[in-house]
Motif scaffolding. Structure first.
Motif, PDB file in Angstrom:
ATOM      1  N   LEU A   1       0.802  -1.300   0.157  1.00  0.00           N
ATOM      2  CA  LEU A   1      -0.137   0.009  -0.095  1.00  0.00           C
ATOM      3  C   LEU A   1       0.735   1.182   0.181  1.00  0.00           C
ATOM      4  O   LEU A   1       1.670   1.423   0.826  1.00  0.00           O
ATOM      5  CB  LEU A   1      -1.002  -0.084   1.256  1.00  0.00           C
ATOM      6  CG  LEU A   1      -1.908   0.961   1.290  1.00  0.00           C
ATOM      7  CD1 LEU A   1      -2.849   1.253   0.124  1.00  0.00           C
ATOM      8  CD2 LEU A   1      -2.566   1.220   2.506  1.00  0.00           C
ATOM      9  N   PHE A   2       0.728   2.024  -1.122  1.00  0.00           N
ATOM     10  CA  PHE A   2       1.565   3.039  -1.300  1.00  0.00           C
ATOM     11  C   PHE A   2       0.684   4.544  -1.014  1.00  0.00           C
ATOM     12  O   PHE A   2      -0.190   4.579  -1.655  1.00  0.00           O
ATOM     13  CB  PHE A   2       2.212   3.116  -2.514  1.00  0.00           C
ATOM     14  CG  PHE A   2       2.924   4.409  -3.284  1.00  0.00           C
ATOM     15  CD1 PHE A   2       4.283   4.671  -2.888  1.00  0.00           C
ATOM     16  CD2 PHE A   2       1.999   5.419  -3.744  1.00  0.00           C
ATOM     17  CE1 PHE A   2       4.961   5.717  -3.336  1.00  0.00           C
ATOM     18  CE2 PHE A   2       2.865   6.414  -4.499  1.00  0.00           C
ATOM     19  CZ  PHE A   2       3.963   6.557  -3.932  1.00  0.00           C
ATOM     20  N   GLY A   3       1.351   5.331  -0.447  1.00  0.00           N
ATOM     21  CA  GLY A   3       0.806   6.574   0.010  1.00  0.00           C
ATOM     22  C   GLY A   3       1.503   7.805  -0.229  1.00  0.00           C
ATOM     23  O   GLY A   3       2.701   7.692  -0.522  1.00  0.00           O
ATOM     24  N   SER A   4       1.004   8.870   0.158  1.00  0.00           N
ATOM     25  CA  SER A   4       1.469  10.115  -0.125  1.00  0.00           C
ATOM     26  C   SER A   4       2.771  10.384   0.773  1.00  0.00           C
ATOM     27  O   SER A   4       3.807  11.181   0.812  1.00  0.00           O
ATOM     28  CB  SER A   4       0.661  11.279   0.302  1.00  0.00           C
ATOM     29  OG  SER A   4       0.034  11.184   1.525  1.00  0.00           O
ATOM     30  N   LYS A   5       2.630   9.614   2.013  1.00  0.00           N
ATOM     31  CA  LYS A   5       3.917   9.810   2.943  1.00  0.00           C
ATOM     32  C   LYS A   5       4.697   8.544   3.272  1.00  0.00           C
ATOM     33  O   LYS A   5       5.791   8.494   3.767  1.00  0.00           O
ATOM     34  CB  LYS A   5       3.329   9.972   4.435  1.00  0.00           C
ATOM     35  CG  LYS A   5       2.792  11.631   4.583  1.00  0.00           C
ATOM     36  CD  LYS A   5       2.183  11.624   5.931  1.00  0.00           C
ATOM     37  CE  LYS A   5       1.678  13.069   6.032  1.00  0.00           C
ATOM     38  NZ  LYS A   5       0.983  13.323   7.326  1.00  0.00           N
ATOM     39  N   GLY A   6       4.440   7.436   2.339  1.00  0.00           N
ATOM     40  CA  GLY A   6       5.240   6.323   2.405  1.00  0.00           C
ATOM     41  C   GLY A   6       4.633   5.037   1.839  1.00  0.00           C
ATOM     42  O   GLY A   6       3.488   5.113   1.343  1.00  0.00           O
ATOM     43  N   VAL A   7       5.147   4.016   2.149  1.00  0.00           N
ATOM     44  CA  VAL A   7       4.705   2.652   1.603  1.00  0.00           C
ATOM     45  C   VAL A   7       4.891   1.460   2.683  1.00  0.00           C
ATOM     46  O   VAL A   7       5.947   1.596   3.480  1.00  0.00           O
ATOM     47  CB  VAL A   7       5.293   2.351   0.387  1.00  0.00           C
ATOM     48  CG1 VAL A   7       6.903   2.015   0.813  1.00  0.00           C
ATOM     49  CG2 VAL A   7       4.727   1.219  -0.513  1.00  0.00           C
ATOM     50  N   ALA A   8       3.776   0.666   2.946  1.00  0.00           N
ATOM     51  CA  ALA A   8       3.613  -0.507   3.485  1.00  0.00           C
ATOM     52  C   ALA A   8       4.013  -1.711   2.522  1.00  0.00           C
ATOM     53  O   ALA A   8       3.042  -1.902   1.773  1.00  0.00           O
ATOM     54  CB  ALA A   8       2.775  -0.590   4.749  1.00  0.00           C
ATOM     55  N   VAL A   9       4.809  -2.647   2.635  1.00  0.00           N
ATOM     56  CA  VAL A   9       5.157  -3.691   2.141  1.00  0.00           C
ATOM     57  C   VAL A   9       5.134  -5.047   2.978  1.00  0.00           C
ATOM     58  O   VAL A   9       5.803  -4.925   3.839  1.00  0.00           O
ATOM     59  CB  VAL A   9       6.216  -3.591   1.106  1.00  0.00           C
ATOM     60  CG1 VAL A   9       6.543  -4.796   0.423  1.00  0.00           C
ATOM     61  CG2 VAL A   9       6.391  -2.438   0.417  1.00  0.00           C
ATOM     62  N   CYS A  10       4.482  -6.185   2.550  1.00  0.00           N
ATOM     63  CA  CYS A  10       4.870  -7.443   3.399  1.00  0.00           C
ATOM     64  C   CYS A  10       5.119  -8.360   2.053  1.00  0.00           C
ATOM     65  O   CYS A  10       4.523  -8.629   1.170  1.00  0.00           O
ATOM     66  CB  CYS A  10       3.796  -7.599   4.033  1.00  0.00           C
ATOM     67  SG  CYS A  10       2.246  -8.371   3.593  1.00  0.00           S
ATOM     68  N   GLY A  11       5.980  -9.362   2.383  1.00  0.00           N
ATOM     69  CA  GLY A  11       6.511 -10.336   1.938  1.00  0.00           C
ATOM     70  C   GLY A  11       5.929 -11.800   2.467  1.00  0.00           C
ATOM     71  O   GLY A  11       4.755 -11.495   3.262  1.00  0.00           O
ATOM     72  N   ASN A  12       6.230 -12.664   2.145  1.00  0.00           N
ATOM     73  CA  ASN A  12       5.768 -13.923   2.547  1.00  0.00           C
ATOM     74  C   ASN A  12       6.352 -14.512   3.856  1.00  0.00           C
ATOM     75  O   ASN A  12       7.313 -14.024   4.359  1.00  0.00           O
ATOM     76  CB  ASN A  12       6.060 -14.956   1.560  1.00  0.00           C
ATOM     77  CG  ASN A  12       5.138 -14.666   0.413  1.00  0.00           C
ATOM     78  OD1 ASN A  12       4.026 -14.575   0.212  1.00  0.00           O
ATOM     79  ND2 ASN A  12       6.011 -14.706  -0.868  1.00  0.00           N
ATOM     80  N   ASN A  13       5.654 -15.398   4.642  1.00  0.00           N
ATOM     81  CA  ASN A  13       6.209 -15.915   5.850  1.00  0.00           C
ATOM     82  C   ASN A  13       6.974 -17.414   5.566  1.00  0.00           C
ATOM     83  O   ASN A  13       6.626 -17.928   4.410  1.00  0.00           O
ATOM     84  CB  ASN A  13       4.977 -16.240   6.905  1.00  0.00           C
ATOM     85  CG  ASN A  13       4.540 -14.930   7.339  1.00  0.00           C
ATOM     86  OD1 ASN A  13       3.453 -14.508   6.686  1.00  0.00           O
ATOM     87  ND2 ASN A  13       4.862 -14.614   8.322  1.00  0.00           N
TER      88      ASN A  13
END
Lengths: 336, 336, 336, 336
Positions: free
Chosen positions: A243-255
């Protein structure tokens, strides 16, 4: 806390998972397990399974039963929902809520009329990596969301028989992603565009389905999104969100099963991701039923409602329509 | 190895980068630097810069000159290319090769007729992470490619003035990605579908451009692809590629100034990715000119040809047409 | 900026690295390269190498020479330093500064008396990962340092001939780590305890050396430290540092040629770390000489002094003494 | 599978963990919980806890009881072990097995004489990251082991009261690491050298203990090892292991609640490691008791024996002796 009496209707792969989780919940009693193949010999396999029946109406007729878990094939969901609602049972129903629109709406109205709790089984909403993205969004760390990307790949393709009965990739597999984009973004999708092909196995195309697809999304706020699916990833289950937004991005990989890395002359290597959904979403399956029973016992808000279940179906329908129209933009229809 | 005599035409940001790289190449002599603002005082700033001229025809008229680097504004590319080709100079030209189709083709024919070497400056083809993906593909590690994903986000949006002159996001920014998908896949793109919006800054929309876009691609082999662009990433330059195939996936993240991770009570943190293209592609800029001069000196194949330059423009044109048609599928036009 | 005239004395592996870096520095002129094997034919290999001589006194006798780089075998360092200092040349000397204590002190006094700049060639101080740890420390992010850990492993063991002439693992290999612990911590080491063995190759033990060693350290502030070395790592050069403090920890891993990860049915894999010191410390070698010439040209503080060079030797001597005494604590001796 | 009847003796932090795990095991019945503070009101907190008693002899006197879990303070372990063994109960005992050597040996002989199963509660042997290292070793991926490194840091220091009763850092905290090095290497430790200080809190030194320590090890095969401990890590529980061998290295980092990474203008950040041992070793605690009851039910080999428990104590004693002797090498004593 008083005990909740439960019947599990349909004991396939997922019904089995729910059995294992419920059997460890101190406040839940599994009074019935219903399956076409069930008989008393199941007591060995399901020692906490209560009585084993082949006709779910037997469960619904028992006034001691508070709630049912519906894990039968998708085309049967609406009728069982209607019967359970009319019997006044709270309902946890696997995804998707159904295939046929009229049946879905009939079930929806039956539930509304009965006033029972209804939860759709989109287990991924409980996954910790994904929820951490929502936390970052809610905490304002990402600013205004602008682009949402979801990758979802299964380790191996299903059988042709499964493909034929599945309702197609959009309703069977991407349905999870259609729900998760609404969960991650907290927004509704306005339009959908789809492209797909049978790249893994041409025979899937002959069966009228696709096994590889990319769907793009426009959300109510103007945010853009993209989902890509494949029925086969040689390296295992691949479930990632960004999820990419105006202040940053949150990314998740696999477990992964372990964090251990082994470096030799051949390279720096770690083991594959957790193999498939039963491993990756093991805890999520437990949490979703735990939360359902918590609401049944103590009241509160169901986190994943019947409306959520129907909206995911609407998205899948829009994607299929787009695919059949050369990828043209298709507006997502309202629930009714 | 005899010395190659070179003139740099246009000394903006990129001309400056090329100057620095060329000035350290033992077999290259920068005999001229040409810019509207150039004068003899530039000798302080560019001690290895040879003579400083304001008219590039002066360079082309010098028979000692073997090759020119064209780093002027894009709309001037075709004319300078034509003049340089007619003067028999080998040409390295920045991307995109031009805006106007007739002009581009005229330049293309002039180069073919003159038989000079021509390289388009798609520097990213030299980036090590990206080349490693191609190596994995060529080694068969990925099997048959099925899905290609490219993310490209700039750290901050350009000025309104730049936006106005840029030719639009597809021709100015995504042009790199249109080239890289062909390089990474080794395939041609057949159709393009585009969606875009001005989510970063609504004024960009008023200027007739978008600052956020998702483009989906169908390749000749049936492979699917998706590119997402944003003009602004709060966390810095974000350039990632993923090639997914029947046997595996190759994924590259960003490069960082250091590998050091600092863990405190606030979290586990590393520094941001390399800030922008000058940092991330520093070595790629050097390599692309080194390879160009190697071909000029020793013969061989130009890795990124005029045709490559034009094909990227065709992709950008198709994306723009799709965007203007609600995201409808647009077939990519041939070079002529 | 006026040109600095330089002679390189000793052109082995490291002298070659310095040649490459210096030949690209605009303000440095390599006027001489001296080596027992040098002759005029070297002009082909070293086009920027000036004159090629076999007797370094020839360089020292040239009044135009400002500085020399001493890259001869370690046992010759002190004599060349003395001669260069007496000739008034600034000195950059490879590590370690010498083997014999009396000779080292004689050289040290000669440099002090001459008042020339002297830099010890501990290139790792310039490595970005390591400097980032120091930045975190200086910024107070780590609080009070309490534990420092250094891992240093070579990809493959040196030849027996090299081992015989090397001065032993502590003076030849761990000498870098003895310097880096002082650099990373900003503190002096008070006592040293050493254990070692020839686990890679028993014949190294027969030669009187070890190829695997763990050394523990007590610093002036009470901080504890540990260094582990191996002459052979099957997966390549392994150089990691961890500084742990009251408020956090800074950890750095290795550098890799690319960030690309390839996942197949066999696992999730990335390529090996950069193979050896010439790759890992390429930029560090450049930076250390650039900084040396900056001080020579403009004055300022030498970052890695003669004292630093001697202190590292003192640590190596203490480690060797400890190893020979069953790992007993040995106090680190002062410079004189 | 018939039910195993169990009593839990001592219900502190760990006794509570075991209660939770056992209460979910279908083949285990908790018939008693014993604690000085236990009374019938505990039935609310421990609904599956059976009877609540204050005298453990009551449990031992019940012939229906098959096994006991001993979770009382360490100094009481030997007496309870002896009593349980004489009563013919199988024994799972928390680490360390005791403080006093004579008492430990008396308990050991009582267990041998009684022929009951005895498992020492070194839960970390069940942790997946660590076991993956052992798998790599057993598969020959690492070649001959040469260096073993263990880092173990608690998130926050214990109370002064705890420190006073703990037996000291080596017996209380590093005891886990003394066991894990034997498990990871599959080898015995020959000699130990220790250094330690009270860097976190000087008052710990006044209490006669250390809170920061580095211990080096020589194994039977010649392999070298090092353990570092700190009673406080600002960033949370830090438990890492590295086994380096002739063919490669296996390294494990920490486990995290989620894999999600958030990048903003402030840096690229992930959340802290799992906070402490109850989180990190949650599954390991479950597995160790599950395996114990499996052996009790079905026979087989106990994975972590009484001998293992005593050998860890011997290592702790050797470390303490070394610390008190300026870090001199101390040979590890045999069990008796």
């Amino acid at each position: 806390m008083s005990t909740i009496h439960v019947g599990i209707i349909g004991v396939g792969r997922i019904g089995h998972v729910h059995y294992l989780n419920l059997s460890q919940m101190p406040n839940v009693s599994i009074d019935y397990m219903c399956d076409l193949l069930a008989d008393d010999s199941w007591a060995d396999k399901y020692p906490a399974g209560g009585r084993f029946v082949t006709d779910y109406h037997e469960i619904l007729a028992d006034p001691a039963i508070d709630a049912v878990l519906i894990c039968v094939p998708t085309d049967l969901h609406p009728q069982v929902i209607i019967d359970a609602a009319e019997a006044g049972k709270h309902i946890f129903c696997e995804k998707p809520v159904g295939f046929d629109n009229d049946q879905i709406l009939a079930a929806y109205h039956a539930v509304k009329k009965a006033g029972v709790y209804f939860q759709t089984g989109f287990n991924r909403r409980q996954e910790k990596n994904f929820r951490r993205i929502v936390e970052a969004r809610d905490a304002g760390q990402l600013g205004k969301p602008e682009v949402l990307k979801v990758t979802s790949r299964d380790p191996e393709p299903p059988s042709y028989d499964y493909v034929k009965r599945s309702g197609g990739l959009f309703k069977d597999m991407m349905i999870h992603d259609f729900d998760i984009v609404r969960f991650i973004s907290g927004e509704e999708v306005r339009t959908v565009r789809a492209m797909g092909a049978s790249l893994v196995d041409p025979h899937v195309g002959e069966l009228g389905d696709v096994d590889t697809a990319i769907v793009t999304l426009e959300f109510a706020s103007g945010m853009l999104g993209v989902i890509d699916n494949s029925r086969r990833a040689a390296y295992g289950y691949d479930q990632r969100i960004e999820l990419f937004g105006s202040k940053g991005v949150a990314v998740c990989g696999n477990n992964h099963e372990s964090e251990t890395v082994v470096a030799t002359a051949d390279g720096v290597r770690r083991d594959l991701p957790l193999h498939f959904f039963l491993e990756r979403y093991k805890e999520a399956y437990r949490l979703e039923t735990e939360k359902f029973f918590d609401v049944v016992a103590n009241g509160g808000e169901i986190e994943c409602t019947f409306e959520d279940g129907i909206k995911a179906v609407r998205l899948a329908e829009a994607a299929l329509e787009s695919l059949n129209n050369g990828g043209a933009a298709v507006e997502v229809k309202p629930i009714e």
